[in-house]
Design an enzyme around this catalytic site. Structure first.
Site, PDB file in Angstrom:
ATOM      1  N   GLN A  11       0.830  -1.214   0.000  1.00 40.61           N
ATOM      2  CA  GLN A  11       0.000   0.000   0.000  1.00 40.61           C
ATOM      3  C   GLN A  11       0.863   1.261   0.000  1.00 40.61           C
ATOM      4  O   GLN A  11       0.654   2.182  -0.799  1.00 40.61           O
ATOM      5  CB  GLN A  11      -0.925   0.023   1.220  1.00 40.61           C
ATOM      6  CG  GLN A  11      -2.053  -0.981   1.188  1.00 40.61           C
ATOM      7  CD  GLN A  11      -3.045  -0.752   2.314  1.00 40.61           C
ATOM      8  OE1 GLN A  11      -4.220  -0.510   2.096  1.00 40.61           O
ATOM      9  NE2 GLN A  11      -2.584  -0.834   3.540  1.00 40.61           N
ATOM     10  N   PHE A  36      13.352 -10.241   1.864  1.00 42.15           N
ATOM     11  CA  PHE A  36      13.435  -9.862   3.275  1.00 42.15           C
ATOM     12  C   PHE A  36      13.397 -11.080   4.201  1.00 42.15           C
ATOM     13  O   PHE A  36      13.607 -10.940   5.404  1.00 42.15           O
ATOM     14  CB  PHE A  36      12.318  -8.877   3.620  1.00 42.15           C
ATOM     15  CG  PHE A  36      12.651  -7.460   3.270  1.00 42.15           C
ATOM     16  CD1 PHE A  36      12.935  -6.530   4.251  1.00 42.15           C
ATOM     17  CD2 PHE A  36      12.719  -7.053   1.943  1.00 42.15           C
ATOM     18  CE1 PHE A  36      13.267  -5.221   3.934  1.00 42.15           C
ATOM     19  CE2 PHE A  36      13.047  -5.749   1.612  1.00 42.15           C
ATOM     20  CZ  PHE A  36      13.326  -4.831   2.610  1.00 42.15           C
ATOM     21  N   THR A  61       3.480  -7.271   8.143  1.00 45.96           N
ATOM     22  CA  THR A  61       2.395  -6.526   8.780  1.00 45.96           C
ATOM     23  C   THR A  61       1.204  -7.386   9.185  1.00 45.96           C
ATOM     24  O   THR A  61       0.202  -6.847   9.654  1.00 45.96           O
ATOM     25  CB  THR A  61       1.900  -5.407   7.845  1.00 45.96           C
ATOM     26  OG1 THR A  61       1.493  -5.994   6.606  1.00 45.96           O
ATOM     27  CG2 THR A  61       2.997  -4.383   7.587  1.00 45.96           C
ATOM     28  N   TYR A  98       9.752   2.928   8.154  1.00 45.00           N
ATOM     29  CA  TYR A  98       8.439   3.153   8.762  1.00 45.00           C
ATOM     30  C   TYR A  98       8.222   2.187   9.919  1.00 45.00           C
ATOM     31  O   TYR A  98       8.389   0.978   9.772  1.00 45.00           O
ATOM     32  CB  TYR A  98       7.340   2.994   7.711  1.00 45.00           C
ATOM     33  CG  TYR A  98       7.520   3.957   6.568  1.00 45.00           C
ATOM     34  CD1 TYR A  98       6.996   5.247   6.638  1.00 45.00           C
ATOM     35  CD2 TYR A  98       8.278   3.609   5.457  1.00 45.00           C
ATOM     36  CE1 TYR A  98       7.218   6.161   5.616  1.00 45.00           C
ATOM     37  CE2 TYR A  98       8.497   4.512   4.425  1.00 45.00           C
ATOM     38  CZ  TYR A  98       7.974   5.781   4.511  1.00 45.00           C
ATOM     39  OH  TYR A  98       8.190   6.685   3.501  1.00 45.00           O
ATOM     40  N   THR A 100       5.775   1.860  13.863  1.00 47.41           N
ATOM     41  CA  THR A 100       4.369   1.685  14.214  1.00 47.41           C
ATOM     42  C   THR A 100       4.021   2.144  15.625  1.00 47.41           C
ATOM     43  O   THR A 100       4.878   2.155  16.530  1.00 47.41           O
ATOM     44  CB  THR A 100       4.009   0.181  14.073  1.00 47.41           C
ATOM     45  OG1 THR A 100       2.669  -0.040  14.525  1.00 47.41           O
ATOM     46  CG2 THR A 100       4.934  -0.685  14.910  1.00 47.41           C
ATOM     47  N   ASP A 101       2.752   2.469  15.809  1.00 47.31           N
ATOM     48  CA  ASP A 101       2.205   2.751  17.132  1.00 47.31           C
ATOM     49  C   ASP A 101       2.252   1.526  18.041  1.00 47.31           C
ATOM     50  O   ASP A 101       2.159   1.651  19.262  1.00 47.31           O
ATOM     51  CB  ASP A 101       0.755   3.220  17.003  1.00 47.31           C
ATOM     52  CG  ASP A 101      -0.102   2.236  16.226  1.00 47.31           C
ATOM     53  OD1 ASP A 101       0.193   2.011  15.034  1.00 47.31           O
ATOM     54  OD2 ASP A 101      -1.073   1.691  16.790  1.00 47.31           O
ATOM     55  N   TYR A 124       4.668  -8.514  16.592  1.00 46.78           N
ATOM     56  CA  TYR A 124       4.794  -7.460  15.592  1.00 46.78           C
ATOM     57  C   TYR A 124       5.424  -6.205  16.203  1.00 46.78           C
ATOM     58  O   TYR A 124       6.392  -5.652  15.665  1.00 46.78           O
ATOM     59  CB  TYR A 124       3.416  -7.137  15.002  1.00 46.78           C
ATOM     60  CG  TYR A 124       3.400  -5.927  14.101  1.00 46.78           C
ATOM     61  CD1 TYR A 124       4.013  -5.954  12.846  1.00 46.78           C
ATOM     62  CD2 TYR A 124       2.773  -4.746  14.497  1.00 46.78           C
ATOM     63  CE1 TYR A 124       4.006  -4.838  12.025  1.00 46.78           C
ATOM     64  CE2 TYR A 124       2.754  -3.622  13.676  1.00 46.78           C
ATOM     65  CZ  TYR A 124       3.371  -3.680  12.443  1.00 46.78           C
ATOM     66  OH  TYR A 124       3.363  -2.573  11.628  1.00 46.78           O
ATOM     67  N   TRP A 149      -2.568   2.807  11.657  1.00 46.16           N
ATOM     68  CA  TRP A 149      -3.840   2.537  10.979  1.00 46.16           C
ATOM     69  C   TRP A 149      -3.784   2.910   9.493  1.00 46.16           C
ATOM     70  O   TRP A 149      -4.618   3.648   8.993  1.00 46.16           O
ATOM     71  CB  TRP A 149      -4.968   3.279  11.675  1.00 46.16           C
ATOM     72  CG  TRP A 149      -5.234   2.905  13.101  1.00 46.16           C
ATOM     73  CD1 TRP A 149      -4.391   2.273  13.962  1.00 46.16           C
ATOM     74  CD2 TRP A 149      -6.429   3.172  13.854  1.00 46.16           C
ATOM     75  NE1 TRP A 149      -4.979   2.122  15.196  1.00 46.16           N
ATOM     76  CE2 TRP A 149      -6.231   2.667  15.161  1.00 46.16           C
ATOM     77  CE3 TRP A 149      -7.632   3.803  13.565  1.00 46.16           C
ATOM     78  CZ2 TRP A 149      -7.193   2.758  16.165  1.00 46.16           C
ATOM     79  CZ3 TRP A 149      -8.593   3.901  14.557  1.00 46.16           C
ATOM     80  CH2 TRP A 149      -8.380   3.376  15.843  1.00 46.16           C
TER      81      TRP A 149
END
Length: 305
Positions: A11, A36, A61, A98, A100-101, A124, A149
């Site tokens: 995405q 990866f 993810t 990138y 993540t929360d 994760y 999100w």
């Protein structure tokens, strides 16, 4: 500027291909070209390309699957970013990565800032944080961008799942006690490009910008309110739904157990990023509404002709 983009088909990677192209020479690789699962193999790729900037949009993810697939999640989310950072440091290149929360446990009342203590609740989250730590330890110039999100018109996401289920069912039950900001991949890609342009303009002075930043849309909502908003927008575009916004029932996270524990509060304070790069992050509804409009234009809402 020569940019190596990894994870081009996800995405975020898809949007980054568009946003980064005006900055210089862009070489974008997907899963078949950059493995990866075997992070050490990435060294040869980076050395062959010799980029000025590496943008890593690849990640494991599948949050729930990671609980039982720890080796793959660790290779992709922890080891690979470290390898990329080591190679970036050797080249004198920048690395954009990138995160993540999910590095936080969600227990804070207010929005999370970059200096808050981490306490990931899932495989994760733990592997993503280890990836961050490996980057910081490498000495590479870097932007670690923690977001939340993520959604896009392309690929699967929560909003598209709600649209599908609303066509099949007369009522939906959605978690109402987790808070965060839906963040468009389009927004992430655009502000990444703007940040890299700023770095290019500053030259050696840009070293002061290296660090960890929170980057998400403004405002906050719950999954329940997010679902209602998506369905209301879809109806405005003529979608025929069995379950409208009023048919979305709030439930507690405890009523919908998942293998991975989610943080209850994913709200992120992005003022550091905005102040550093001179940018304004729009309200989360802006890009959600754009996504629904795009899906409608593509004929993917099931609207009346």
């Amino acid at each position: 500027m020569k940019i190596l983009l990894l994870g081009k088909d996800g995405q975020l990677g898809w949007e980054l291909q568009r946003a980064l192209a005006p900055l210089g020479e862009l070489l974008a690789y997907g899963r078949s070209e950059a493995d990866f699962d075997d992070p050490t193999s990435l060294r040869a790729l980076v050395r062959d390309v010799a980029p000025d900037v590496i943008v890593n949009a690849a990640a494991y993810t599948a949050v729930d699957k990671a609980e039982s697939d720890q080796l793959a999640a660790h290779a992709c989310n922890a080891v690979a970013p470290g390898v990329l950072a080591e190679e970036a440091a050797a080249l004198g290149a920048w690395l954009v990565h990138y995160s993540t929360d999910y590095v936080f446990d969600g227990s804070k009342e207010g929005a999370w800032v970059e200096t808050d203590a981490v306490n990931p609740l899932s495989v994760y989250g733990r592997t993503k944080y280890e990836g961050e730590e490996r980057i910081r330890a490498s000495g590479a110039m870097h932007l670690i961008l923690r977001t939340s999100w993520v959604f896009a018109t392309r690929g699967g996401n929560f909003a598209k799942t709600m649209l599908r289920l609303a066509k099949e069912r007369e009522t939906l039950s959605v978690v109402a006690d987790q808070h965060g900001a839906p963040t468009g991949a389009e927004l992430l890609a655009d502000v990444t490009a703007l940040a890299l342009h700023r770095i290019a303009v500053l030259g050696p002075e840009a070293l002061a910008l290296s660090g960890t930043y929170h980057l998400a849309a403004s405002g906050a909502t719950t999954w329940h309110a997010y679902a209602r908003h998506v369905l209301a927008q879809a109806q405005e575009h003529g979608a025929i739904l069995k379950a409208g916004p009023e048919s979305v029932q709030p439930i507690a996270s405890s009523a919908f157990p998942t293998p991975a524990v989610r943080p209850a509060n994913s709200r992120m304070d992005c003022s550091k990023f905005c102040a550093t790069f001179g940018l304004v992050l729009p309200d989360w509804r802006y890009h959600v509404n754009r996504m629904i409009a795009e899906l409608s234009a593509q004929g993917n809402l099931g609207a009346n002709p």
